[in-house]
Design an enzyme around this catalytic site. Sequence first.
Site, PDB file in Angstrom:
ATOM      1  N   GLU A 137      -8.830  -2.169   9.282  1.00 36.36           N
ATOM      2  CA  GLU A 137      -7.641  -2.924   8.893  1.00 36.36           C
ATOM      3  C   GLU A 137      -6.935  -3.484  10.131  1.00 36.36           C
ATOM      4  OE1 GLU A 137      -4.970  -0.767   6.322  1.00 36.36           O
ATOM      5  OE2 GLU A 137      -3.909  -2.585   5.723  1.00 36.36           O
TER       6      GLU A 137
ATOM      7  N   LYS B  31       1.485   5.666   2.890  1.00 35.31           N
ATOM      8  CA  LYS B  31       0.593   6.757   2.472  1.00 35.31           C
ATOM      9  C   LYS B  31       0.826   7.978   3.362  1.00 35.31           C
ATOM     10  CE  LYS B  31      -3.159   4.122   0.312  1.00 35.31           C
ATOM     11  NZ  LYS B  31      -2.763   2.724   0.532  1.00 35.31           N
TER      12      LYS B  31
ATOM     13  N   PHE C 154     -12.331   1.154  -3.313  1.00 35.33           N
ATOM     14  CA  PHE C 154     -13.727   1.608  -3.334  1.00 35.33           C
ATOM     15  C   PHE C 154     -14.563   0.556  -4.058  1.00 35.33           C
ATOM     16  CE2 PHE C 154     -13.102   6.440  -2.970  1.00 35.33           C
ATOM     17  CZ  PHE C 154     -13.838   6.506  -1.794  1.00 35.33           C
TER      18      PHE C 154
ATOM     19  N   CYS D 248      -8.888   1.577  -5.746  1.00 29.00           N
ATOM     20  CA  CYS D 248      -7.642   1.725  -4.987  1.00 29.00           C
ATOM     21  C   CYS D 248      -6.873   0.409  -4.865  1.00 29.00           C
ATOM     22  CB  CYS D 248      -7.950   2.268  -3.600  1.00 29.00           C
ATOM     23  SG  CYS D 248      -9.096   3.656  -3.633  1.00 29.00           S
TER      24      CYS D 248
ATOM     25  N   HIS E  36      -2.518   9.032  -0.983  1.00 30.76           N
ATOM     26  CA  HIS E  36      -3.157   7.856  -1.585  1.00 30.76           C
ATOM     27  C   HIS E  36      -3.065   7.978  -3.104  1.00 30.76           C
ATOM     28  CE1 HIS E  36      -5.628   4.541  -2.392  1.00 30.76           C
ATOM     29  NE2 HIS E  36      -6.595   4.718  -1.506  1.00 30.76           N
TER      30      HIS E  36
END
Lengths: 441, 438
Positions: A339, A360, A424, A189, A365
């Site tokens: 985050e 998003k 990921f 990602c 995503h």
Amino acid sequence: MTTPSSDGPADGAPVVRGRRVAVVGLGVATALGFEVDDVWRAVLDGQSGVGRIRQFPSDAFPVNIGSEVDLDALYARLDEPPMPVGNRTLTFARWAADRAWDAAGLTEARVDSPRAGVCVGAGLFPAMESRLDGLTPAILDDPQALVVRNLERIRRPELSTPQDLGSVSTMLSSRFGLGGPSVTVHSACASATQAIGEAYQMIRTDRADVVLTGGADSMMSMFCVAGFTLLGALSRHPDPRRASRPFDLARDGFVLGEGAGIVVLEELEHARRRGAPILAETIGYGSSMDAYRFTDVHPDGHGAASCMRRALSDAGIRPDEVGYVNAHGTSTYQNDRVETRAFKEIFGDHARCLSISSTKSQLGHLLCAAGGVEFIFTVLALRDQVLPPTINLEHPDPECDLDYVPNHSRKADVGVAISNSFGFGGQNGTLVVRRWDAAPT
Amino acid sequence: MNRQRSATRSNESRPWTQRRVVATGLGAVSCLGLNLDEHWRRLVAGESGASRLAGALAAVLPVKLQAPVVGLRVEDRIRNRMLRKLLLPSATFAVVAAGEALADAELAGDDARLEACGLYFGSVGYEVQGRTFEPALRSSFGAADAFSFARFAQVGMQQVDPLLIVKGLPNAAPCAVAIEHRIQGANASFAHGATAGLQAALAAFVSIRHGIIDLALVGGSDSLLLAEHFVAHHVAGRLLAGDEPPWLGARPFDARRCGYVLGEGAAACVLEAEDHARARGARIYAEILGAGETYASPLTDSDGRALEAAARAAMLPALSDRDSGADLVFATGLGTIDDDLREAHGYRRLFPPSTSVQVTAATGALGATGAASGAYALVHAVRSMVSGRIPPTTGYEQADPRCVLPVVERSEHRAISRALVWASDGARNVALLLGAAP
């Protein structure tokens, strides 16, 4: 004795900026449209691109929503026949790259081929749907029959889907006749953000003058939907348009998206000399690795914090100079909390003054393409001095207690913005962008 | 302190101050050996790791050989139990080779330095075997044995490995390396095939040279031993058919070359700024002097001009004070007619006919190893510079009149002061020039 530093070169090492890097062209292919200004307007209006998945018969699937590109509409716009392999990633990349190249004024310009390259983040996960016709249990039980079937498929271009990720950068390098670096980045990602970061390094370190970069991806296939569903990563919200809800207390996972966000980066003086339309300046890049687990971000957010810290250090700016953050903001329980924690660590008290949003919420995503589209929105926010909202933010999570520009776009006075992506496996990237009309000459 | 200084930096364009970049650690796992010493011993002995391919592929295709890594016990080489269970072959090889390189550089367990260590890796594309999907597909047939999406959704998908996507991702290798060895620095993973490993080294070299980072682990890993690869490479007419002895990975630059055997493995190298290496008392093996990278459509570059341009850019630092720029070339040598011809043309454009610059290639020993191949070439070049031992081009016996090159036929003892390493996939060309340790 040199002291190791997690923030860049050790003390005593040369720290020099190198060449400046302008953003001069943008192109997108998304569920909200195919023209940058149309998509931007839709994002600012808080529209959602999420609906039922049509790429395969998805009705019976436990999760069947996605932010799906209307491929028929895209093919109708292409002035060339569909790619025989029908690969979605390549089609999205081709369209968005054409738009970006044209917007940069490069279609008619002469580019010194060896000084121009491609650095693109991409995914090409094998889509099994194209391999199901005529498949029977008897074939599955016969290994030799499977090999023969495989042979027949690969010999027929209309059935063969490339899995070679190099085909994306190859296609773009060949299409535009670029003889410099030709690179496909894959960091899940974070792919597009890391690709833009590497493209920025290529220009600033004098490996190239012009680089086509960003990302393209599609995992809108039955095995990918199944895999992400079984991982518990996807939202099961009954209303597709309300499913992606970053930082909201009721968030329950991300919404699978697809598409492309491609940009042209160019060495500043090179761009000025040819009168290129400069939209913003890329001034910093940082990357990091969580070194934790494949499927989880580190709960203390050190990977996210490290890449932001490195990016700001690389840009040579203080945290309080940042006015807007396009967050990774996946709408998963863990990411959004982690985050937020990382924002507080990096920005301190200034975190309360920051405007943060996750686009998003509108587009889901886009995986390897996410950072490309989100970098584009970051550039446009600086250009237009308006911040895109985080839609569906109805009940803020107490652990996510910053300003996420809830539900409505907002005028702003922002000089510097950053865009985050966390992949990921634990690869992370942050890009720092400066408003062009505020940049030193 | 570093942050304070950078916060006051100007954003004006200024030339970089360039640092010297050195190699301080090496590691490899291959069909020849499970560590660099074993791999190197068999490589310089001219051995090949090719072995017989069995099963349905060999029954259907004329392809009868492969070059697998054999005997690797993950419990002996990987500490993290989750990784042992999760990792597919290419990521496993990456973790093992990376561990050896870090240990060789005396960085293993040095958490402070590894936290800042960069990680630049070329890795496989999606490592997903077709058979991975079979249990789910088998459970998804409805009436008249027709595949049913509804049945897949209700029954079949429960047979899907939830980690299918994650462990098959192209960045699984660098992520696994980071997890196992606690590397947290700047990183990039390249996934564009056979040049990706050397591309990773180039990116790290540039970042260190310009002071962006001090230290990086670089390398490449791949496993091409998937049914999909066998079929695709066979259809492209690139695989060596039959199994007549001697079993070779390829016959690079040989008159009788007719393709390659698919292989797998990984190689890794620690690169760092010379001042950083000296400050920590590291043993320096070699210096990276220059780099170049080009792209040209394979349809338009049969004469190797783009390869020449990449190599010339890499040799720029040496060409100013030496005629040839390099003593030895570590080439790709895939063993196909066209690829080897293109490399030979590129070589001939670089070096005059009278040159003594020899060429060696490892595909005959290792087979085609995808993203690992450039990393192997880099490790071989560094090892040759340190040991004065040049590996032969295993599989080369008869010169091709169209492809005449000064190929290293037998292992030689000779000091090398400059080695040119290149990786070429017919479109992308990446080159690094190595010099002796400063």
